[in-house]
Design a protein around this motif. Sequence first.
Motif, mmCIF file in Angstrom:
data_model
loop_
_atom_site.group_PDB
_atom_site.id
_atom_site.type_symbol
_atom_site.label_atom_id
_atom_site.label_comp_id
_atom_site.label_asym_id
_atom_site.label_seq_id
_atom_site.Cartn_x
_atom_site.Cartn_y
_atom_site.Cartn_z
ATOM 1 N N MET A 14 0.824 -1.347 -0.135
ATOM 2 C CA MET A 14 0.098 0.007 0.369
ATOM 3 C C MET A 14 1.086 0.982 -0.090
ATOM 4 S SD MET A 14 -3.449 0.413 2.455
ATOM 5 C CE MET A 14 -3.596 1.926 3.526
ATOM 6 N N PHE A 15 2.099 0.981 0.503
ATOM 7 C CA PHE A 15 2.524 2.233 0.370
ATOM 8 C C PHE A 15 3.713 2.843 -0.618
ATOM 9 C CE2 PHE A 15 7.184 4.307 1.332
ATOM 10 C CZ PHE A 15 6.977 5.772 2.085
ATOM 11 N N LYS A 16 4.226 1.562 -1.454
ATOM 12 C CA LYS A 16 4.255 1.800 -2.615
ATOM 13 C C LYS A 16 3.878 2.127 -3.138
ATOM 14 C CE LYS A 16 6.459 -0.653 -6.008
ATOM 15 N NZ LYS A 16 6.880 -1.932 -6.534
ATOM 16 N N GLU A 17 2.093 1.800 -3.608
ATOM 17 C CA GLU A 17 1.171 2.685 -4.387
ATOM 18 C C GLU A 17 1.497 3.593 -3.819
ATOM 19 O OE1 GLU A 17 -2.740 -0.049 -5.234
ATOM 20 O OE2 GLU A 17 -1.865 -0.568 -3.573
ATOM 21 N N PHE A 18 0.960 4.658 -2.583
ATOM 22 C CA PHE A 18 1.032 5.829 -1.976
ATOM 23 C C PHE A 18 2.183 6.536 -2.834
ATOM 24 C CE2 PHE A 18 1.653 9.163 0.727
ATOM 25 C CZ PHE A 18 0.532 10.237 -0.059
ATOM 26 N N ARG A 19 3.205 6.125 -2.581
ATOM 27 C CA ARG A 19 4.467 6.483 -2.971
ATOM 28 C C ARG A 19 4.021 6.872 -4.465
ATOM 29 N NH1 ARG A 19 9.832 3.484 -2.356
ATOM 30 N NH2 ARG A 19 8.903 2.609 -4.032
ATOM 31 N N GLU A 20 4.443 5.939 -5.313
ATOM 32 C CA GLU A 20 3.943 5.609 -7.123
ATOM 33 C C GLU A 20 3.517 6.941 -7.085
ATOM 34 O OE1 GLU A 20 3.505 2.156 -8.714
ATOM 35 O OE2 GLU A 20 4.651 1.718 -7.678
#
Length: 142
Positions: free
Chosen positions: A1-7
């Motif tokens: 989820m954090f990776k998606e938010f960062r992207e």
Amino acid sequence: MFKEFREFALKGNVLDMAVGIIIGAAFTTIVQSLVNDVLMPPIGVLMGGVDFSNYFLPLTMGGETPVSLEAAKTAGIPVLAYGRFINAVINFTIVAFALFIVIRQMNHLKARIAKGEAPAAEAPPRQEVLLEEIRDLLKTKG
């Protein structure tokens, strides 16, 4: 989820939106000044010296009617400040019209680029044209 938010946060669209919001806030200040300081005084004079920002309706029965909106607020009287609403509608209309003009021009430019037309370039200054002609003449003689 954090990776998606960062992207999502690092996409150009988010940064463009942030810049747009900041510029929009600055533009709102300019429009408010235009309406309150430039447009409304002449309109008020034409309408017999009225100031829309001071139009209000006290929401209490009886008692003295305050002479200004600030006096009513200071006295704690609930008011319906419809004059400020009129100014807000005028502000919105100006902002909406300005954005319409900007978007319209961008759409015209995109259409011209899609057709293969380049934006109109300015003609070079006369002295540059003359210097190019002199250069070309010297090349042919030399």
